[in-house]
Design a protein around this motif. Structure first.
Motif, PDB file in Angstrom:
ATOM      1  N   THR A 164       0.848  -1.180   0.000  1.00 24.14           N
ATOM      2  CA  THR A 164       0.000   0.000   0.000  1.00 24.14           C
ATOM      3  C   THR A 164       0.883   1.230   0.000  1.00 24.14           C
ATOM      4  O   THR A 164       1.895   1.271   0.706  1.00 24.14           O
ATOM      5  CB  THR A 164      -0.960   0.042   1.196  1.00 24.14           C
ATOM      6  N   GLU A 165       0.535   2.193  -0.785  1.00 23.44           N
ATOM      7  CA  GLU A 165       1.263   3.454  -0.804  1.00 23.44           C
ATOM      8  C   GLU A 165       0.838   4.346   0.357  1.00 23.44           C
ATOM      9  O   GLU A 165       1.482   5.350   0.644  1.00 23.44           O
ATOM     10  CB  GLU A 165       1.062   4.141  -2.152  1.00 23.44           C
ATOM     11  N   ASP A 166      -0.233   3.952   1.045  1.00 21.11           N
ATOM     12  CA  ASP A 166      -0.709   4.723   2.195  1.00 21.11           C
ATOM     13  C   ASP A 166       0.187   4.530   3.415  1.00 21.11           C
ATOM     14  O   ASP A 166       0.183   5.364   4.323  1.00 21.11           O
ATOM     15  CB  ASP A 166      -2.144   4.327   2.542  1.00 21.11           C
ATOM     16  N   VAL A 167       0.917   3.413   3.469  1.00 19.71           N
ATOM     17  CA  VAL A 167       1.865   3.139   4.553  1.00 19.71           C
ATOM     18  C   VAL A 167       3.167   2.712   3.876  1.00 19.71           C
ATOM     19  O   VAL A 167       3.381   1.530   3.618  1.00 19.71           O
ATOM     20  CB  VAL A 167       1.348   2.028   5.504  1.00 19.71           C
ATOM     21  N   PRO A 168       4.028   3.667   3.540  1.00 18.01           N
ATOM     22  CA  PRO A 168       5.257   3.343   2.829  1.00 18.01           C
ATOM     23  C   PRO A 168       6.109   2.317   3.573  1.00 18.01           C
ATOM     24  O   PRO A 168       6.201   2.338   4.803  1.00 18.01           O
ATOM     25  CB  PRO A 168       5.987   4.689   2.743  1.00 18.01           C
ATOM     26  N   GLY A 169       6.699   1.417   2.819  1.00 17.72           N
ATOM     27  CA  GLY A 169       7.592   0.423   3.398  1.00 17.72           C
ATOM     28  C   GLY A 169       6.935  -0.905   3.693  1.00 17.72           C
ATOM     29  O   GLY A 169       7.613  -1.869   4.038  1.00 17.72           O
ATOM     30  N   VAL A 170       5.629  -0.986   3.588  1.00 12.96           N
ATOM     31  CA  VAL A 170       4.935  -2.248   3.858  1.00 12.96           C
ATOM     32  C   VAL A 170       4.767  -2.998   2.546  1.00 12.96           C
ATOM     33  O   VAL A 170       4.106  -2.518   1.626  1.00 12.96           O
ATOM     34  CB  VAL A 170       3.556  -2.012   4.510  1.00 12.96           C
ATOM     35  N   ILE A 171       5.381  -4.177   2.460  1.00 10.82           N
ATOM     36  CA  ILE A 171       5.197  -5.067   1.318  1.00 10.82           C
ATOM     37  C   ILE A 171       5.278  -6.491   1.857  1.00 10.82           C
ATOM     38  O   ILE A 171       6.146  -6.806   2.674  1.00 10.82           O
ATOM     39  CB  ILE A 171       6.219  -4.806   0.195  1.00 10.82           C
ATOM     40  N   ILE A 172       4.341  -7.315   1.450  1.00  9.28           N
ATOM     41  CA  ILE A 172       4.266  -8.679   1.973  1.00  9.28           C
ATOM     42  C   ILE A 172       3.981  -9.638   0.817  1.00  9.28           C
ATOM     43  O   ILE A 172       3.740  -9.224  -0.315  1.00  9.28           O
ATOM     44  CB  ILE A 172       3.156  -8.817   3.047  1.00  9.28           C
ATOM     45  N   ASP A 173       3.998 -10.927   1.132  1.00  4.46           N
ATOM     46  CA  ASP A 173       3.551 -11.924   0.166  1.00  4.46           C
ATOM     47  C   ASP A 173       2.781 -13.009   0.899  1.00  4.46           C
ATOM     48  O   ASP A 173       2.844 -13.118   2.114  1.00  4.46           O
ATOM     49  CB  ASP A 173       4.712 -12.501  -0.643  1.00  4.46           C
ATOM     50  N   GLY A 174       2.031 -13.781   0.137  1.00  5.42           N
ATOM     51  CA  GLY A 174       1.250 -14.865   0.708  1.00  5.42           C
ATOM     52  C   GLY A 174       0.852 -15.840  -0.377  1.00  5.42           C
ATOM     53  O   GLY A 174       0.769 -15.465  -1.551  1.00  5.42           O
ATOM     54  N   PRO A 175       0.610 -17.085  -0.016  1.00  2.00           N
ATOM     55  CA  PRO A 175       0.272 -18.102  -1.010  1.00  2.00           C
ATOM     56  C   PRO A 175      -1.112 -17.920  -1.644  1.00  2.00           C
ATOM     57  O   PRO A 175      -1.367 -18.434  -2.724  1.00  2.00           O
ATOM     58  CB  PRO A 175       0.350 -19.413  -0.223  1.00  2.00           C
ATOM     59  N   THR A 176      -1.980 -17.187  -0.961  1.00  2.00           N
ATOM     60  CA  THR A 176      -3.310 -16.907  -1.503  1.00  2.00           C
ATOM     61  C   THR A 176      -3.590 -15.419  -1.333  1.00  2.00           C
ATOM     62  O   THR A 176      -2.944 -14.740  -0.533  1.00  2.00           O
ATOM     63  CB  THR A 176      -4.408 -17.696  -0.763  1.00  2.00           C
ATOM     64  N   LEU A 177      -4.567 -14.926  -2.075  1.00  2.00           N
ATOM     65  CA  LEU A 177      -4.943 -13.522  -1.939  1.00  2.00           C
ATOM     66  C   LEU A 177      -5.429 -13.236  -0.523  1.00  2.00           C
ATOM     67  O   LEU A 177      -5.082 -12.224   0.075  1.00  2.00           O
ATOM     68  CB  LEU A 177      -6.010 -13.157  -2.969  1.00  2.00           C
ATOM     69  N   ALA A 178      -6.213 -14.147   0.039  1.00  2.00           N
ATOM     70  CA  ALA A 178      -6.724 -13.956   1.403  1.00  2.00           C
ATOM     71  C   ALA A 178      -5.581 -13.891   2.411  1.00  2.00           C
ATOM     72  O   ALA A 178      -5.576 -13.045   3.317  1.00  2.00           O
ATOM     73  CB  ALA A 178      -7.695 -15.073   1.769  1.00  2.00           C
ATOM     74  N   GLU A 179      -4.593 -14.765   2.263  1.00  2.00           N
ATOM     75  CA  GLU A 179      -3.449 -14.761   3.184  1.00  2.00           C
ATOM     76  C   GLU A 179      -2.622 -13.491   3.011  1.00  2.00           C
ATOM     77  O   GLU A 179      -2.166 -12.893   3.980  1.00  2.00           O
ATOM     78  CB  GLU A 179      -2.578 -15.997   2.945  1.00  2.00           C
ATOM     79  N   ALA A 180      -2.431 -13.047   1.778  1.00  2.00           N
ATOM     80  CA  ALA A 180      -1.690 -11.804   1.528  1.00  2.00           C
ATOM     81  C   ALA A 180      -2.416 -10.623   2.166  1.00  2.00           C
ATOM     82  O   ALA A 180      -1.792  -9.757   2.776  1.00  2.00           O
ATOM     83  CB  ALA A 180      -1.509 -11.589   0.030  1.00  2.00           C
ATOM     84  N   ARG A 181      -3.716 -10.591   2.048  1.00  2.00           N
ATOM     85  CA  ARG A 181      -4.511  -9.517   2.643  1.00  2.00           C
ATOM     86  C   ARG A 181      -4.338  -9.513   4.167  1.00  2.00           C
ATOM     87  O   ARG A 181      -4.105  -8.465   4.772  1.00  2.00           O
ATOM     88  CB  ARG A 181      -5.980  -9.706   2.272  1.00  2.00           C
ATOM     89  N   THR A 182      -4.434 -10.687   4.771  1.00  2.00           N
ATOM     90  CA  THR A 182      -4.276 -10.812   6.221  1.00  2.00           C
ATOM     91  C   THR A 182      -2.887 -10.363   6.655  1.00  2.00           C
ATOM     92  O   THR A 182      -2.734  -9.613   7.621  1.00  2.00           O
ATOM     93  CB  THR A 182      -4.523 -12.266   6.665  1.00  2.00           C
ATOM     94  N   ARG A 183      -1.865 -10.797   5.934  1.00  2.00           N
ATOM     95  CA  ARG A 183      -0.494 -10.429   6.285  1.00  2.00           C
ATOM     96  C   ARG A 183      -0.262  -8.927   6.139  1.00  2.00           C
ATOM     97  O   ARG A 183       0.449  -8.330   6.943  1.00  2.00           O
ATOM     98  CB  ARG A 183       0.499 -11.197   5.415  1.00  2.00           C
ATOM     99  N   LEU A 184      -0.841  -8.328   5.125  1.00  2.00           N
ATOM    100  CA  LEU A 184      -0.691  -6.885   4.928  1.00  2.00           C
ATOM    101  C   LEU A 184      -1.289  -6.124   6.113  1.00  2.00           C
ATOM    102  O   LEU A 184      -0.660  -5.224   6.673  1.00  2.00           O
ATOM    103  CB  LEU A 184      -1.343  -6.445   3.622  1.00  2.00           C
ATOM    104  N   LEU A 185      -2.492  -6.507   6.511  1.00  2.00           N
ATOM    105  CA  LEU A 185      -3.138  -5.847   7.651  1.00  2.00           C
ATOM    106  C   LEU A 185      -2.342  -6.056   8.934  1.00  2.00           C
ATOM    107  O   LEU A 185      -2.173  -5.125   9.729  1.00  2.00           O
ATOM    108  CB  LEU A 185      -4.568  -6.358   7.811  1.00  2.00           C
TER     109      LEU A 185
END
Length: 66
Positions: free
Chosen positions: A18-39
């Motif tokens: 997200t560009e709203d919180v610079p420096g946050v970048i994550i990955d996940g095996p599924t879209l749902a997992e990536a979303r959870t990890r980002l939050l």
């Protein structure tokens, strides 16, 4: 707080940022997992950190140029 998240598939993984919180970048095996990890990462970054006191004689302070 509301953010605008972006997700992109990269091979078998989803990458999120997200560009709203610079420096946050994550990955996940599924879209749902990536979303959870980002939050989770955004919440972790917003939590106050209280470091243990460090004796001043052990601290090295430098001014660096980029």
């Amino acid at each position: 707080m509301r953010i605008r998240a972006k997700f992109m598939r990269d091979g078998n993984w989803w990458v999120g940022w997200t560009e709203d919180v610079p420096g946050v970048i994550i990955d996940g095996p599924t879209l749902a997992e990536a979303r959870t990890r980002l939050l989770e990462e955004i919440r972790r970054m917003r939590d106050p950190v209280e470091p243990e006191p460090v004796p001043e004689q052990r601290v090295v302070i430098e001014e660096l140029e980029i």
